[in-house]
Write a protein that holds these residues in place. Structure first.
Motif, short mmCIF file in Angstrom:
data_model
loop_
_atom_site.label_atom_id
_atom_site.label_comp_id
_atom_site.label_asym_id
_atom_site.label_seq_id
_atom_site.Cartn_x
_atom_site.Cartn_y
_atom_site.Cartn_z
N ASN A 21 1.73 4.78 20.76
CA ASN A 21 2.16 3.39 20.95
C ASN A 21 2.37 2.65 19.64
O ASN A 21 2.70 1.47 19.63
CB ASN A 21 1.12 2.63 21.78
CG ASN A 21 0.99 3.19 23.17
OD1 ASN A 21 1.99 3.54 23.80
ND2 ASN A 21 -0.23 3.29 23.66
N GLY A 22 2.12 3.32 18.51
CA GLY A 22 2.28 2.68 17.21
C GLY A 22 1.04 1.93 16.76
O GLY A 22 1.09 1.15 15.80
N ASP A 23 -0.08 2.16 17.43
CA ASP A 23 -1.36 1.56 17.05
C ASP A 23 -2.19 2.60 16.31
O ASP A 23 -1.89 3.79 16.33
CB ASP A 23 -2.12 1.11 18.30
CG ASP A 23 -1.33 0.16 19.17
OD1 ASP A 23 -0.70 -0.76 18.62
OD2 ASP A 23 -1.34 0.34 20.40
N THR A 51 1.50 -3.55 12.38
CA THR A 51 2.79 -4.21 12.24
C THR A 51 3.84 -3.13 11.96
O THR A 51 3.50 -1.97 11.66
CB THR A 51 2.79 -5.21 11.06
OG1 THR A 51 2.60 -4.46 9.85
CG2 THR A 51 1.69 -6.26 11.22
N LYS A 52 5.10 -3.49 12.04
CA LYS A 52 6.17 -2.54 11.76
C LYS A 52 6.04 -1.98 10.34
O LYS A 52 6.19 -0.78 10.11
CB LYS A 52 7.53 -3.22 11.96
CG LYS A 52 8.69 -2.29 11.94
CD LYS A 52 9.97 -3.02 12.29
CE LYS A 52 11.12 -2.05 12.41
NZ LYS A 52 12.37 -2.72 12.79
N LEU A 53 5.74 -2.84 9.39
CA LEU A 53 5.56 -2.41 8.00
C LEU A 53 4.39 -1.44 7.89
O LEU A 53 4.48 -0.41 7.22
CB LEU A 53 5.35 -3.61 7.08
CG LEU A 53 5.07 -3.29 5.62
CD1 LEU A 53 6.26 -2.58 4.98
CD2 LEU A 53 4.75 -4.56 4.85
N GLU A 54 3.28 -1.76 8.55
CA GLU A 54 2.10 -0.90 8.49
C GLU A 54 2.38 0.48 9.10
O GLU A 54 1.88 1.49 8.61
CB GLU A 54 0.91 -1.55 9.21
CG GLU A 54 0.36 -2.74 8.46
CD GLU A 54 -0.60 -3.57 9.26
OE1 GLU A 54 -1.38 -4.31 8.62
OE2 GLU A 54 -0.59 -3.52 10.52
N ARG A 55 3.19 0.50 10.15
CA ARG A 55 3.55 1.80 10.75
C ARG A 55 4.30 2.67 9.77
O ARG A 55 4.17 3.89 9.79
CB ARG A 55 4.39 1.59 12.01
CG ARG A 55 3.59 1.13 13.18
CD ARG A 55 4.44 1.05 14.46
NE ARG A 55 3.83 0.09 15.35
CZ ARG A 55 4.41 -1.01 15.79
NH1 ARG A 55 5.66 -1.28 15.48
NH2 ARG A 55 3.76 -1.83 16.57
N GLY A 56 5.07 2.04 8.89
CA GLY A 56 5.83 2.79 7.89
C GLY A 56 5.02 3.26 6.70
O GLY A 56 5.43 4.16 5.98
N THR A 57 3.86 2.64 6.48
CA THR A 57 3.04 2.99 5.32
C THR A 57 1.73 3.69 5.68
O THR A 57 1.02 4.15 4.79
CB THR A 57 2.72 1.73 4.49
OG1 THR A 57 2.01 0.80 5.31
CG2 THR A 57 3.98 1.09 3.94
#
Length: 112
Positions: free
Chosen positions: A33-35, A18-24
């Motif tokens: 790809n952000g995965d 998720t967007k939040l998980e990408r930040g943490t």
């Protein structure tokens, strides 16, 4: 059905964040790809020797929401059985296309 020592859903799959998980999540664990990154055909957090997540308490939402024993789980366990506890010691990719993970899993296995 025990989900902590299987790993079938960690092999040959894209693990979206998720967007939040990408930040943490540490940047070295995230692909372009952000995965979560994949290593040797499995999630970077998956330990193929113990068949468990190396950061189970902090696993992504898609992993937390996946229901052990659902149809998708059973299919993944069947395809991964040889690699994840059968006659071959090393993990292999499941024959299910990685881009189909969310499409297949969402209506069947992920909690709303």
């Amino acid at each position: 059905m025990d989900c902590t020592n299987c790993g079938a859903c960690c092999v040959g799959q894209v693990i979206p964040l998720t967007k939040l998980e990408r930040g943490t999540t540490p940047p070295d664990l995230i692909d372009g790809n952000g995965d979560l990154k994949s290593v040797d055909g499995h999630c970077i957090l998956f330990d193929p020797k113990t068949r468990s997540c190396t950061d189970y308490e902090n696993r992504p939402a898609v992993c937390r929401d996946f229901k052990a024993g659902c149809v998708r789980c059973v299919v993944m366990r069947a395809f991964g059985a040889v690699a994840l506890g059968g006659i071959r010691p090393e993990p292999i990719k499941t024959p299910i296309p990685t881009d189909a993970f969310r499409t297949f899993a969402t209506p069947i296995c992920l909690e709303e």
